[in-house]
Enzyme design. Structure first.
Site, short mmCIF file in Angstrom:
data_model
loop_
_atom_site.label_atom_id
_atom_site.label_comp_id
_atom_site.label_asym_id
_atom_site.label_seq_id
_atom_site.Cartn_x
_atom_site.Cartn_y
_atom_site.Cartn_z
CB THR A 32 56.19 37.82 42.52
OG1 THR A 32 54.76 37.73 42.37
CG2 THR A 32 56.86 36.67 41.79
CG ASP A 56 53.11 46.53 38.63
OD1 ASP A 56 52.09 45.84 38.52
OD2 ASP A 56 53.12 47.75 38.41
CG ASN A 83 47.17 35.27 45.85
OD1 ASN A 83 46.05 34.98 46.26
ND2 ASN A 83 47.96 36.13 46.49
CB SER A 134 38.05 32.97 40.38
OG SER A 134 36.91 33.69 39.98
CE1 TYR A 148 38.50 41.25 42.67
CE2 TYR A 148 36.40 40.42 43.47
CZ TYR A 148 37.77 40.32 43.40
OH TYR A 148 38.41 39.30 44.04
CE LYS A 152 39.45 38.04 41.15
NZ LYS A 152 40.80 37.42 41.11
CB THR A 183 43.36 37.98 53.47
OG1 THR A 183 42.36 38.67 52.69
CG2 THR A 183 43.23 36.47 53.21
#
Length: 276
Positions: A32, A56, A83, A134, A148, A152, A183
């Site tokens: 997705t 979304d 993810n 996480s 953030y 997590k 990434t």
């Protein structure tokens, strides 16, 4: 053959690496993304083994529709990889309310929606894997990224409870805690504005932004090796409850636990003296 449902399939991220690893071992994959057109060329060689869906994850109705489409296409979801996620910088005192809310909406509440959509099918079949992405920041908080980290940390606690709740139904939960991986996660920080509302923290936040931007493309972690480690953990005779990925992340987490244990023992009398 297993069916994987992977959120956050943005090119250059962990999502597609998970998908490619699953496809390589003969599985089928639902990926997705908010912009599925970006995945059209990638998906073509895999034919019917790949289903790309627009999603979304912060939209609960879209989440339910995507899970239904995946189950109708492949008959069920065997592995869920939560993810999708990202962070925004800002101080605890001065981050805008909008930043705080979207941080939790994406990194925590969206995960809850996906879990609630996928779990009924897993429970009915008596089998399944949930892989919650996480972060090392979910164990060791970092200044300028407090919200953030908080999201997590919450995901870590949620996963702990979830693991016990779904174990009787044959569903297993693995929490993955990557450090810095190569990434595109840091790429957006170059042009991200600093929207700090408290002037006193602006230099700190700007420094955090610069550090992330400067590290873009230099991260030590290899996403392909990281995903292989996750799959090896899932296939282990006794799968771990969590796995830290990357040398630097591992060292940071070990140091955190060792320091916490030292402090806990140093204050043992205070702790034990609080009972009647």
């Amino acid at each position: 053959m297993r069916t994987w449902f992977i959120t956050g399939g943005t090119p250059g991220g962990f999502g597609l690496v998970y998908a490619e690893a699953a496809l390589e071992q003969g599985d089928q994959v639902v990926v997705t993304a908010r912009r599925p057109a970006e995945l059209r060329e990638w998906a073509e060689p895999y034919g019917d083994r790949v289903l790309v869906l627009q999603l979304d994850v912060t939209d609960a109705e879209q989440v339910r529709a995507a899970v239904t489409a995946a189950e109708e296409r492949f008959g069920g979801i065997d592995v869920l990889v939560n993810n999708a996620g990202r962070g925004w910088f800002g101080s605890v005192e001065g981050a805008p309310d909008e930043t705080v809310r979207r941080t939790f909406d994406l990194n925590l509440f969206a995960v809850v929606e996906v879990l609630r959509a996928v779990l009924p099918g897993m429970r009915a079949r008596g089998d399944g894997w949930i892989v919650n992405m996480s972060s090392v920041a979910g164990l060791v908080s970092t200044q300028g990224f407090g919200y953030y980290s908080a999201a997590k940390f919450a995901l870590e606690g949620l996963s702990e409870a979830l693991r016990h709740e779904v174990e009787p139904f044959g569903v297993r939960v693995l929490v993955v805690e990557p450090g810095a991986f190569r990434t595109r996660a840091f790429a957006g920080f170059h042009d991200e504005p600093v929207n700090e509302t408290v002037d006193a923290y602006v230099p700190m936040v700007e420094g955090v932004k610069a550090a992330f931007a400067d590290h873009d493309g230099k991260q030590e972690g290899d996403p392909e090796r990281g995903v292989r480690a996750v799959i090896s953990a899932m296939d282990a005779p006794v799968p771990p409850q969590r796995i830290v990925l990357g040398n630097s992340g591992y060292d940071v987490v070990v140091a955190m636990h060792e320091n916490a244990l030292t402090e806990l023992r140093a204050n043992e009398k205070l702790s034990r003296g609080a009972d009647f």
